[in-house]
Design a protein around this motif. Sequence first.
Motif, PDB file in Angstrom:
ATOM      1  N   THR A  20      13.407  44.710  17.207  1.00 27.48           N
ATOM      2  CA  THR A  20      12.919  44.478  15.854  1.00 27.48           C
ATOM      3  C   THR A  20      11.986  43.277  15.854  1.00 27.48           C
ATOM      4  N   ARG A  21      11.084  43.263  14.886  1.00 26.87           N
ATOM      5  CA  ARG A  21      10.151  42.146  14.704  1.00 26.87           C
ATOM      6  C   ARG A  21      10.141  41.787  13.218  1.00 26.87           C
TER       7      ARG A  21
ATOM      8  N   CYS B   6       9.920  50.370   8.773  1.00 30.83           N
ATOM      9  CA  CYS B   6       9.526  49.028   8.364  1.00 30.83           C
ATOM     10  C   CYS B   6       9.857  48.858   6.887  1.00 30.83           C
TER      11      CYS B   6
ATOM     12  N   SER C 167       8.422  52.902  12.358  1.00 33.04           N
ATOM     13  CA  SER C 167       7.911  52.038  13.422  1.00 33.04           C
ATOM     14  C   SER C 167       8.752  52.261  14.660  1.00 33.04           C
TER      15      SER C 167
ATOM     16  N   MET D  72       8.705  44.177  10.406  1.00 31.31           N
ATOM     17  CA  MET D  72       7.423  44.732  10.827  1.00 31.31           C
ATOM     18  C   MET D  72       7.565  45.781  11.917  1.00 31.31           C
ATOM     19  N   ARG D  73       8.672  45.736  12.634  1.00 30.84           N
ATOM     20  CA  ARG D  73       8.928  46.734  13.671  1.00 30.84           C
ATOM     21  C   ARG D  73      10.415  46.973  13.763  1.00 30.84           C
ATOM     22  N   SER D  74      10.798  48.222  13.859  1.00 33.39           N
ATOM     23  CA  SER D  74      12.194  48.590  14.063  1.00 33.39           C
ATOM     24  C   SER D  74      12.206  49.829  14.932  1.00 33.39           C
ATOM     25  N   ARG D  75      12.629  49.679  16.163  1.00 29.85           N
ATOM     26  CA  ARG D  75      12.600  50.810  17.086  1.00 29.85           C
ATOM     27  C   ARG D  75      13.464  51.948  16.555  1.00 29.85           C
TER      28      ARG D  75
ATOM     29  N   PRO E 160       1.601  44.064  21.256  1.00 33.48           N
ATOM     30  CA  PRO E 160       2.841  44.822  21.507  1.00 33.48           C
ATOM     31  C   PRO E 160       3.828  44.042  22.369  1.00 33.48           C
TER      32      PRO E 160
END
Length: 250
Positions: A182-183, A216, A249, A209-212, A177
């Motif tokens: 974003t990732r 995704c 995500s 892979m991640r979006s607050r 984490p």
Amino acid sequence: MSAARDQVITDLRERISSIQGEGVKKAGCLPFGVDEIDEILPGGGLAYGALHEFAGGGSGTVDGAAAALFAAGIAARTKGPIVWCLTRPDLFFPALAQAGLHPRRVIFVESDKEEDVTASMEEALSFGGLGAVVGEMVRLPMVVSRRLQLVAERTGTMALVVRRWRRQTEANDFGQPTASTTRWRVSVTPSEELPVPGVGRPRWFLELMRSRAGECAEFYVGACDGEGRIHISTEFADGQDQTRRSGYSG
């Protein structure tokens, strides 16, 4: 006595809130100009004043280079100088220019240790007035990512961290984490076909892979052009949909 104490606490909270409100710059978003991507991202684009994280789809240098070029294309579409912090001086300037980021816009900061990269990023982000601050790191601990996120929020500058692996075992850290907004993970796929013999535009498999506070998703895209822009590719090796959403995500 209790009422007076409560009033003091209330006043302090109001002052802190006021200071925080003045220190945070409302910065907006940088759209990709691709509807399939922008409609998934909260705000319709990649948020300024936030930390964004990028890595290659594998441990090899090819995918890692694609992740760096994706970040370069994003930085190229911002306004102002770019600060790029790194420990290995192996960036290929013509490739950056091909992705829209001309070296004359970039201030390169070379360090011996990753801790110095973090410190350089924080200082550059605190300066303000930059288009973006890019940092190359193997690991991104939660404490470090949180500091970068907070500094980016204060100045409204976009922070881009490119994760670079030296060995396969280091790639496992990408699943830990972080405070990134974003990732992204970038993998190289066969280039687009041309009607004549030759090599077409590079193509990537792009994973959000991640979006607050968002979803995704996965995309097949044409790599960054000379203006740093990508596009949804119309060719798919597996005949899959252009966009695949994979849930929420936070």
